[in-house]
Design a protein around this motif. Structure first.
Motif, mmCIF file in Angstrom:
data_model
loop_
_atom_site.group_PDB
_atom_site.id
_atom_site.type_symbol
_atom_site.label_atom_id
_atom_site.label_comp_id
_atom_site.label_asym_id
_atom_site.label_seq_id
_atom_site.Cartn_x
_atom_site.Cartn_y
_atom_site.Cartn_z
ATOM 1 N N SER A 1 9.619 59.150 -14.134
ATOM 2 C CA SER A 1 10.610 58.203 -13.648
ATOM 3 C C SER A 1 12.028 58.630 -13.976
ATOM 4 N N GLY A 2 12.188 59.727 -14.690
ATOM 5 C CA GLY A 2 13.517 60.150 -15.101
ATOM 6 C C GLY A 2 14.212 60.967 -14.038
ATOM 7 N N ALA A 3 15.428 61.387 -14.375
ATOM 8 C CA ALA A 3 16.205 62.203 -13.455
ATOM 9 C C ALA A 3 15.753 63.647 -13.550
ATOM 10 N N ASP A 4 15.880 64.374 -12.439
ATOM 11 C CA ASP A 4 15.594 65.798 -12.467
ATOM 12 C C ASP A 4 16.827 66.600 -12.062
ATOM 13 N N LEU B 1 24.388 56.661 -11.857
ATOM 14 C CA LEU B 1 23.088 56.751 -12.533
ATOM 15 C C LEU B 1 22.214 55.548 -12.199
ATOM 16 N N VAL B 2 22.815 54.361 -12.180
ATOM 17 C CA VAL B 2 22.054 53.149 -11.868
ATOM 18 C C VAL B 2 21.451 53.254 -10.469
ATOM 19 N N GLN B 3 22.253 53.646 -9.497
ATOM 20 C CA GLN B 3 21.752 53.754 -8.130
ATOM 21 C C GLN B 3 20.660 54.823 -8.029
ATOM 22 N N LYS C 1 14.713 55.733 -7.312
ATOM 23 C CA LYS C 1 13.429 56.293 -7.733
ATOM 24 C C LYS C 1 12.435 55.189 -8.062
ATOM 25 N N LEU C 2 12.910 54.121 -8.692
ATOM 26 C CA LEU C 2 12.019 53.006 -9.005
ATOM 27 C C LEU C 2 11.550 52.302 -7.739
ATOM 28 N N ALA C 3 12.376 52.295 -6.716
ATOM 29 C CA ALA C 3 11.988 51.659 -5.456
ATOM 30 C C ALA C 3 10.775 52.351 -4.851
ATOM 31 N N VAL C 4 10.701 53.674 -5.002
ATOM 32 C CA VAL C 4 9.546 54.412 -4.489
ATOM 33 C C VAL C 4 8.305 54.081 -5.305
ATOM 34 N N ALA D 1 15.444 52.958 -19.466
ATOM 35 C CA ALA D 1 14.483 51.991 -20.009
ATOM 36 C C ALA D 1 14.904 50.556 -19.703
ATOM 37 N N VAL D 2 16.202 50.273 -19.792
ATOM 38 C CA VAL D 2 16.691 48.925 -19.498
ATOM 39 C C VAL D 2 16.437 48.575 -18.033
ATOM 40 N N LEU D 3 16.702 49.496 -17.128
ATOM 41 C CA LEU D 3 16.488 49.241 -15.705
ATOM 42 C C LEU D 3 15.001 49.093 -15.386
ATOM 43 N N GLN D 4 14.167 49.910 -15.982
ATOM 44 C CA GLN D 4 12.724 49.787 -15.749
ATOM 45 C C GLN D 4 12.225 48.414 -16.186
ATOM 46 N N SER D 5 12.655 47.994 -17.372
ATOM 47 C CA SER D 5 12.226 46.687 -17.877
ATOM 48 C C SER D 5 12.714 45.560 -16.970
#
Length: 624
Positions: free
Chosen positions: A299-302, A485-487, A492-495, A525-529
């Motif tokens: 789920s992280g950035a690449d 970064l948020v966007q 990625k979380l939307a996928v 982690a904050v955004l995932q939660s």
């Protein structure tokens, strides 16, 4: 008319078989200018001549020691008949006349007199008529079957060299890298041979330049003798190309004898299959390393996100450092993106086609670090039920990223220094040393200069690792990149979540005003939660659970509650960070370890070492 042929049946002469043509006389002698070169102390430089005259093949003797036919010394000239045996010293050559209707395809003619030699390409084209015999086909099939089971490129090359050594009757075979920064042979069979002087760089340069096989006996006019070739009568040099890249050259040398055509044909067939296998292994290792890296950071950035001046400076440093072969030290706080810098360095380097292997030195117990880095052989210790290639071998021709290199033990530091200096290493339980072609990129959040002064880190290793230094800024130093970064993370979380989520202006303001002690990792982690726990497709400020910063921090030092670290000494800062992580996670050690970017066992060890005052509950106690 019937075809005449000469065939060597004893002694050392080249070529083994030669078809005679009436319009082209044949000379025999010790000089390389002869059609058939005789390697015998009784042979003269020009010993004899065979020619066709008045519908008859004739043999004329020029040798000081004479020439025999069927055991009898001949006068100056004699007729040749079908089945005659020509003798010069220990060399015996049979003269035969064959019917063209039943004879096999014409084979390659050996070196002809000056001005009449065939080019190498013509010689190789003629090899296509040379058929491999049953023993050669069996040997080739055995090598192919063994190659399927081999995972290490060096083991594959070594198996190929052993096969060539036995099948061609060579006295020395070797693999020489075509990497200009590593011009010494990596593998030689037999292993007792002196490798530095015996593999011809002249032949290697020709193979690299022309991209095709060099046969010393077929290209005498284009080959200048060098000291490395002096002990040998004949030599083959074949290129190994994988995926359009020249990897190395196979050298095959023979003393006292010349290579028969079948040996050359066999070597070509084996080297072609070896090149294909090396390409497959190269691609597979790259895919395995990339898959492992992606699994660990699903789920992280690449990629590096953000256009702030701080991030632009990082990109500039990466662009300068990537093409260079030197080691790189990446400094930055935990979670700031040091691995992304390493990934960018690898992708922009000349090793981009090779694997990027990542290891967190803090996550591996010191007792196991040597086995992980350098590998081990089956049966070398209890539990070693198979051969295991170490991380250096897995990263061969690529990049090895040593994250948190400051956590290495002094013993591992010494062995790492030896490998960085270009020396070979020996896997645990192995009988021979291995040399890997690896670029080292290291990273740490520690002050290694302070560790050097305190004796925790080797000074010589520190300077070898920090040839190029790239500092990574903490997120609080470039808050203007937070919206990007948020966007990026929400996309990625939307996928993954199959739902699109946006943040309000108030939520974005809250994110931009946070100090982010855990940097980009904490932001993710904050955004995932928030995305998981929220039922709405819009995240407001209340949906973001942020822990207090700065004035809200409480540090325990000798039983006293403080609102800030007691000093900037490393031990005080580390104690402060551990206590804060435990506080933020409700003393859940597993969650605190994730927040701190270390393994659970490492955090347990550090808590015991620092005698933390508050009780520590295990993951099971916290319901994890």
């Amino acid at each position: 008319m019937p075809r005449a042929r000469l065939a060597v049946i004893a002694g050392d002469a080249k070529p083994d078989v030669l078809d005679l043509m009436p319009e082209q006389p044949v000379t025999l002698g010790r000089s390389r200018d002869n059609t058939i070169v005789l390697r015998d102390e009784h042979a003269s430089r020009l010993h004899a001549r065979i020619y066709f005259e008045n519908d008859q093949w004739l043999l004329r003797d020029f040798g000081l020691n004479g020439t025999k036919v069927n055991g009898e010394r001949i006068p100056q000239v004699t007729d040749l008949e079908n089945g005659n045996e020509i003798s010069v010293g220990e060399i015996r050559i049979r003269f035969s006349i064959e019917d063209l209707a039943t004879s096999p395809p014409k084979t390659w003619r050996g070196p002809m007199p000056q001005g009449e030699r065939r080019s190498l390409s013509e010689s190789v084209m003629a090899l296509s008529t040379t058929k491999l015999q049953s023993d050669e086909l069996t040997s080739l099939c055995q090598f192919m079957a063994a190659a399927v089971e081999v995972d290490d490129p060096r083991d594959l090359i070594r198996e190929a060299l052993r096969t060539l050594f036995v099948q061609t009757g060579a006295c020395l075979v070797g693999y020489l890298s075509l990497d200009p920064t590593d011009p010494v042979p990596k593998i030689v069979v037999p292993e007792s041979a002196t490798v530095d002087a015996q593999l011809s760089r002249q032949l290697t340069r020709r193979v690299q330049r022309d991209g095709k096989m060099v046969w010393l006996g077929a290209d005498l006019a284009d080959t200048h003798h060098s000291e490395s070739l002096t002990p040998f009568n004949d030599a083959l040099c074949l290129p190994l190309r994988a995926g359009g890249i020249s990897l190395g050259a196979l050298h095959i040398y023979r003393s006292n004898h010349f290579f028969p055509e079948r040996a050359v044909r066999f070597s070509e067939a084996l080297s072609g299959y070896l090149s294909h296998c090396l390409h497959v292994l190269r691609v597979r290792r790259n895919l395995e390393a990339e898959n492992s890296r992606l699994r660990a950071h699903a789920s992280g950035a690449d990629e590096l996100v953000g256009d702030s001046p701080a991030m632009m400076k990082v990109r500039q440093l990466i662009g300068r450092a990537a093409p260079q072969p030197f080691t790189v030290m990446i400094n930055g706080e935990s979670g700031s993106g040091k691995e992304l810098v390493a990934l960018a360095l690898h992708r922009q380097s000349q090793r981009a086609e090779g694997p990027l292997v990542v290891v967190n030195c803090a996550a591996i117990a010191p007792a196991l670090m040597e086995a992980e880095l350098f590998g081990y052989r089956k049966g070398s210790f209890s539990g070693a039920d198979r051969d295991h290639p170490g991380l250096f071998q897995q990263a061969d021709e690529g990049t090895l990223f040593l994250d948190e290199v400051g956590e290495l033990s002094l013993d591992c530091q010494a062995k790492l220094l030896r490998v960085i200096e270009g020396k070979a290493f020996r896997p645990i339980g192995a009988t021979h040393e291995v040399k890997s072609d690896v670029r080292i990129v290291a990273a740490t959040h520690r002050d290694l200069e302070a560790d050097v002064k305190s004796g925790k880190f080797r000074q010589d290793l520190f300077y070898r690792l920090r040839v190029i230094q790239i500092p990574v800024p903490p997120l609080r130093d470039h808050p203007e990149d937070i919206p990007y970064l948020v966007q990026y993370f929400l996309d990625k979380l939307a996928v993954e979540m199959r739902r699109s989520v946006k943040v309000t202006d108030a939520a974005m303001c809250k994110l931009e005003n946070h100090s982010w002690p855990g940097n980009v990792r904490q932001l993710l982690a904050v955004l995932q939660s928030a995305v998981v726990m929220s039922e709405s497709d819009t995240l407001d400020a209340d949906s973001l659970v942020l822990t207090p910063t700065e004035s809200g921090l409480i540090v325990v030092n000798n039983g006293l509650a403080l609102d800030r670290p007691p000093s900037l000494k490393w031990d005080d800062l580390e104690n402060w960070a551990i206590e804060q992580a435990l506080k933020e996670t409700g003393h859940n050690v597993s969650q605190a370890a994730k927040l701190l970017g270390m393994s659970r066992d490492t955090l347990h060890n550090r808590i015991r070492k620092k005698h933390a005052e508050k009780p520590v509950h295990s993951a099971s106690d916290s319901g994890e």
